[in-house]
Scaffold this active site. Structure first.
Site, PDB file in Angstrom:
ATOM      1  N   ILE A 115       0.837  -1.209   0.000  1.00 13.07           N
ATOM      2  CA  ILE A 115       0.000   0.000   0.000  1.00 13.07           C
ATOM      3  C   ILE A 115       0.875   1.263   0.000  1.00 13.07           C
ATOM      4  CG2 ILE A 115      -1.706   1.274   1.362  1.00 13.07           C
ATOM      5  CD1 ILE A 115      -2.600  -1.618   2.381  1.00 13.07           C
ATOM      6  N   ASP A 160      14.669   2.153   9.686  1.00 14.08           N
ATOM      7  CA  ASP A 160      14.312   0.859  10.273  1.00 14.08           C
ATOM      8  C   ASP A 160      13.621   1.133  11.599  1.00 14.08           C
ATOM      9  OD1 ASP A 160      14.015  -1.600  11.362  1.00 14.08           O
ATOM     10  OD2 ASP A 160      16.119  -2.211  11.184  1.00 14.08           O
ATOM     11  N   LYS A 172      -2.591  -2.877  16.181  1.00 15.31           N
ATOM     12  CA  LYS A 172      -3.489  -1.946  15.469  1.00 15.31           C
ATOM     13  C   LYS A 172      -4.451  -1.277  16.466  1.00 15.31           C
ATOM     14  CE  LYS A 172      -1.447  -1.930  11.904  1.00 15.31           C
ATOM     15  NZ  LYS A 172      -0.994  -0.759  11.149  1.00 15.31           N
ATOM     16  N   ASN A 187       2.858   4.378   7.330  1.00 15.96           N
ATOM     17  CA  ASN A 187       2.283   3.188   6.710  1.00 15.96           C
ATOM     18  C   ASN A 187       2.973   1.898   7.151  1.00 15.96           C
ATOM     19  OD1 ASN A 187       1.156   1.616   4.164  1.00 15.96           O
ATOM     20  ND2 ASN A 187       3.389   1.470   4.042  1.00 15.96           N
ATOM     21  N   TYR A 210      -0.658  -8.820  15.923  1.00 12.94           N
ATOM     22  CA  TYR A 210      -0.863  -7.764  14.920  1.00 12.94           C
ATOM     23  C   TYR A 210      -2.150  -6.976  15.216  1.00 12.94           C
ATOM     24  CZ  TYR A 210      -2.068  -5.567  10.458  1.00 12.94           C
ATOM     25  OH  TYR A 210      -2.467  -4.663   9.491  1.00 12.94           O
TER      26      TYR A 210
END
Ligand SMILES: NC(=O)c1ccc[n+]([C@@H]2O[C@H](COP(=O)([O-])OP(=O)(O)OC[C@H]3O[C@@H](n4cnc5c(N)ncnc54)[C@H](OP(=O)(O)O)[C@@H]3O)[C@@H](O)[C@H]2O)c1
Length: 336
Positions: A36, A85, A206, A111, A202
């Site tokens: 993306i 990084d 978020k 992103n 994950y």
């Protein structure tokens, strides 16, 4: 979000092709060598940005992306590839110091992220994906917020106040997240290998991203003119997209996920349209959670909006502040 809404969004809704000009603007996009982020950079190059900085951890992949974007858009020299990084605080500090010397910064699009089920600790002693997706992401945001604010004052524009846009996901609503009550602190509890549930890591990162962005907005709100933010801070859920994010899946899990992607996933180009919508949205989108290119407050999870969620938000922010002050003393002072 129910499954029906998910299917409708994925298969029926097509966010429009972005058309608002980015002329004269300087934009940073983290993790823009692929997925993306790459397609976001391509749209922004097509829309005339003066300079697009690809913040990548792999410089040769970044160089390939730069050439691809510049060739496909006919914009030679539109991009620069900078090393970043997010698993290394030193790398984030070096990147931010370089960005602070730019004449202007109109958008920081955060992103980059990692989705992993493998537990290991990163720089600073916190679990790797917490470090990349949350700690370093907000370190960079706080280091560069003054630059975005300065750009707002030095280059006022009726259409384009600077933007800080953070990528999130509907999966933030999935985890139970009992760690918010852990007396050791959330980042410490989640970095304990004995109790880390990496299957839901994950989505937890978020969720933390949503809580931290909301608290960042609320911290800033008290210090600015109501309804007139000099910098628009928002979150975007791109919808489910084809990308490299599930690269660790193997065997049956990989087969099943690939089938699910084939049925429902958007292209990364379409996902990137939603990022463009967030990174060029008006003041009404400040603090907003955007889906399909529009503010969709109803898509924020019940936990985030609950009293427990509000308490968790404050706790996580306070803990993050302590971590970040240890990395760069005074960084939280950028909010003042
Ligand atoms: N795909 C989806 O369905 C979806 C849905 C909602 C939200 N999102 C969000 O969209 C964003 C982009 O994801 P994507 O789907 O495009 O995934 P992707 O193809 O895996 O891209 C992730 C990018 O992040 C970079 N990255 C990972 N670790 C990094 C580190 N330590 N330092 C700097 N960069 C690092 C990767 O670099 P390398 O190439 O070097 O690994 C890559 O450029 C993420 O924030 C994700 O949560 C994705």
């Amino acid at each position: 979000m129910g499954f029906g809404t998910f299917v409708y969004n994925q298969l029926v809704v097509q966010p429009p092709l972005p058309s608002l000009s980015f002329a004269d603007q300087t934009v940073i996009i983290t993790g823009s060598n692929t997925g993306i982020g790459l397609e976001t950079a391509r749209h922004i190059a097509r829309l005339g940005a003066h300079k697009i900085i690809l913040g990548v951890r792999n410089l040769s992949a970044g160089e390939t992306a730069r050439q691809d974007i510049e060739t496909s858009t006919g914009r030679p020299n539109a991009c620069e590839v900078w090393h970043l990084d997010l698993a290394s605080y030193d790398s984030v500090l070096t990147f931010a110091d370089k960005a602070l010397s730019l004449p202007r910064l109109d958008a920081l699009i955060e992103n980059a992220a990692v989705a992993t089920k493998l537990f290991h600790l990163a720089d600073g002693g916190y679990e790797h994906s917490l470090t990349v997706n949350n700690i370093s992401t907000f370190l960079l945001a706080l280091l560069l917020l003054p630059k975005l604010q300065q750009t707002a004052h030095s280059f006022p524009s009726r259409f384009h106040p600077p933007h800080l846009t953070i990528l999130t996901s509907q999966v933030h609503a999935w985890p139970q997240f009992p760690q918010w009550k852990d007396p050791r602190g959330v980042f410490t509890a989640l970095s304990d290998p004995r109790t880390a549930h990496m299957d839901e890591r994950y989505p937890v990162t978020k969720l933390l991203g949503v809580l931290l962005t909301r608290e960042l907005v609320s911290q800033i709100k008290t210090k600015m003119e109501p309804n007139n933010p000099p910098v628009i801070i928002n979150m975007v859920d791109t919808g489910f997209c084809h990308s490299q994010l599930s690269r660790e899946n193997k065997g049956v899990e990989e087969l099943a996920f690939n089938l699910f992607k084939r049925l429902f996933a958007r292209t990364t180009e379409v996902g990137a349209r939603t990022v463009l919508a967030a990174a060029s949205a008006g003041r009404e989108a400040h603090g907003g959670y955007m889906v399909n290119g529009v503010v969709a407050t109803e898509a924020v999870s019940g936990f985030v909006c609950s009293e427990d969620g509000k308490t968790a938000q404050k706790r996580v922010w306070e803990e993050l502040g302590g971590i970040l002050e240890g990395v760069r003393p005074g960084v939280m002072g950028g909010l003042k």
